[in-house]
Structure formats: C-alpha cells, structure tokens
Design an enzyme around this catalytic site. Structure first.
Site, PDB file in Angstrom:
ATOM      1  N   CYS A 103       2.986  11.834   6.656  1.00 55.42           N
ATOM      2  CA  CYS A 103       1.921  11.187   5.885  1.00 55.42           C
ATOM      3  C   CYS A 103       0.581  11.518   6.520  1.00 55.42           C
ATOM      4  O   CYS A 103       0.366  11.258   7.708  1.00 55.42           O
ATOM      5  CB  CYS A 103       2.120   9.675   5.832  1.00 55.42           C
TER       6      CYS A 103
ATOM      7  N   LEU B 281       0.855  -1.177   0.000  1.00 54.27           N
ATOM      8  CA  LEU B 281       0.000   0.000   0.000  1.00 54.27           C
ATOM      9  C   LEU B 281       0.893   1.230   0.000  1.00 54.27           C
ATOM     10  O   LEU B 281       2.081   1.144   0.325  1.00 54.27           O
ATOM     11  CB  LEU B 281      -0.905   0.008   1.224  1.00 54.27           C
ATOM     12  N   SER B 282       0.331   2.393  -0.297  1.00 56.37           N
ATOM     13  CA  SER B 282       1.183   3.578  -0.336  1.00 56.37           C
ATOM     14  C   SER B 282       1.804   3.862   1.032  1.00 56.37           C
ATOM     15  O   SER B 282       2.919   4.381   1.101  1.00 56.37           O
ATOM     16  CB  SER B 282       0.411   4.799  -0.844  1.00 56.37           C
ATOM     17  N   GLU B 283       1.121   3.512   2.123  1.00 59.88           N
ATOM     18  CA  GLU B 283       1.707   3.703   3.449  1.00 59.88           C
ATOM     19  C   GLU B 283       1.260   2.599   4.411  1.00 59.88           C
ATOM     20  O   GLU B 283       0.113   2.154   4.373  1.00 59.88           O
ATOM     21  CB  GLU B 283       1.293   5.044   4.074  1.00 59.88           C
ATOM     22  N   THR B 284       2.189   2.197   5.272  1.00 60.64           N
ATOM     23  CA  THR B 284       1.879   1.398   6.451  1.00 60.64           C
ATOM     24  C   THR B 284       2.334   2.193   7.672  1.00 60.64           C
ATOM     25  O   THR B 284       3.483   2.646   7.725  1.00 60.64           O
ATOM     26  CB  THR B 284       2.591   0.036   6.420  1.00 60.64           C
TER      27      THR B 284
END
Length: 261
Positions: free
Chosen positions: A71, A44-47
């Site tokens: 983020c 995913l784009s961020e964790t």
C-alpha cells in the site's frame, strides 16, 4: 489499553484531498484479528500498523476486509507520522513489509517512496470485465491487478463500472488509465472485493502504471493524477527495477483508541 492513532491525508497538499489513511504506532504486534477489527472500525481504505525493529520499522496494512501485501498511501502516511509527530530525525525511513524493504526519504518538501516496479503483461479481456467496464477497452494487461487502458481521459472520467461484477474478478483490483493533456497519465482504481469501491489515490497501483507509461511515452519521469472525487497527484520516476513515488501528506486528526484487552 490505549493506542495512539493518526489520520493522515496522503498524496495531498491540503486537508480533504488525497487518500485518508489511519496510522497506529505500536510497541509490539496486536493479534491479527484485532488489527483487522480496528481497520474495519476505521472504514478507511487502509489502516497502517508499525512496530520498531532496531533502526527500522515493520509495517503492515489492512483494508476494512483484509490485510494487503502493498500500500502506497498508507506507507506515505506512516512516514509522515514518524517525521512530523514521533520525532524521527534521520533523513530516510526503512520499512520491512510483505513486499520487501521499502524506503521513504524527505526531499524537496515531499516524501519519496522507493517501491518495486511491477510489470503488467498483455492478456485477453474477460467477458465479465468488459461487461463491468461498459466502455471500449483499448488495451488490457495484468499483474497483481488488471490494468485497463481506455482511449481518452474523457472516457475515464465518465466511467461508472458495475461494482458487483468487478468484485467477482480474480484479481485484487482494477486499475483504469488513459493519457492526459495536463499530466502524463491519469487513472482510477477499484477494489470492491477488498471493501474499497473506489480508492481515492492508490500508490501501489502506480508501481504498475509507471512502468507501463514510461515505456509507452519513452520517459522515466512522469506526472500522474488519480481522478477520484478527492483526487491526488503522484510524481513517478523509474530507476531500473524500482519506482520512486513522491507526494505530500497532511495530518487531519490525532486520537486514541481504547481497548478492553
């Protein structure tokens, strides 16, 4: 070892829109390499990972390729998990991050995040960026990212940048924006060098977008939409040197990571 993980659609009123983020609550930090591996596995784009520190939480964010300094959507997702799944019962959460102290408050059926305003400055257009965008650039500014202003929302919607060229630029990512009739402004965000060809909804980009459009439009409250395939709405407010970013979030999935360590 088992770690709880939540997948949350941030800046979304229903599932399958907004920006999905994974959230892993921890009792103590894992090795950086392991958190990076989990983020790469999630793809995913961020964790987001957070650890309690007294009455606050230390928060970190990882893309599939790297840790980042700020983020928005994964911060929103982390706050959603605390409020909705982990029994956090105070009206506001304080996160300690690489970008300083960030607050998230529940208000009017939204989560409101208090982020730093990041002012972009005018700059000349690099030839590589112009080639990658392939459309007339009305204005170019730079901060943590390049901020490209196009002439119209129609141009923004039809934009198909060269991802290989964008990945060769010297900034984290490229924000592309335009005025909008339905909203105050619209945008898209590209960060191929971080493993994110196009981010669905980018809270941190609005730390730069909101101050720019507030000055252009002479207003402190703005309605924004990110024009990715999933799309998402962000309400922005300028308060001195801070930006209040507000949106909703919906849990898509809960699960458990099994680790042999």
């Amino acid at each position: 070892m088992k770690i709880r993980q939540f997948q949350v659609d941030a800046f979304a009123c229903r599932r399958f829109e907004g920006n999905p983020a994974a959230v892993c609550p921890l009792d103590s930090w894992l090795d950086d390499s392991l958190m990076q591996a989990i983020a790469a596995e999630n793809n995913l784009s961020e964790t987001a990972f957070f650890v309690p520190t007294g009455d606050r939480f230390a928060l970190r964010w990882f893309t599939p390729l790297a840790e980042v300094d700020l983020c928005g959507h994964a911060t929103l997702a982390a706050a959603h998990v605390l409020f909705e799944h982990l029994g956090y019962d105070k009206p506001a959460i304080t996160f300690e991050t690489r970008s300083g102290r960030l607050g998230v408050e529940r208000k009017n059926n939204q989560l409101q995040m208090n982020f730093p305003a990041i002012k972009a400055l005018p700059c000349t257009v690099p030839a590589l960026l112009q080639q990658a965008i392939g459309l007339p650039i009305e204005t170019l500014l730079v901060a943590d990212d390049y901020l490209v202003v196009l002439d119209s929302e129609a141009d923004l919607r039809r934009l198909q940048p060269d991802q290989n060229l964008l990945g060769q630029l010297d900034k984290r990512g490229i924000i592309v924006t335009a005025r909008s009739e339905e909203h105050d402004f619209v945008s898209r965000f590209f960060a191929p060098k971080l493993g994110i060809p196009e981010d669905p909804v980018t809270g941190s980009a609005h730390c730069t977008l909101a101050p720019y459009w507030a000055e252009k439009l002479n207003k402190t409250r703005l309605r924004a939409r990110q024009l990715s395939q999933r799309g998402g709405d962000i309400d922005c407010e300028i308060v001195v040197d801070r930006v209040i970013l507000a949106g909703s979030a919906v849990t898509f999935m809960t699960g458990e990571i099994s680790l042999d360590i």
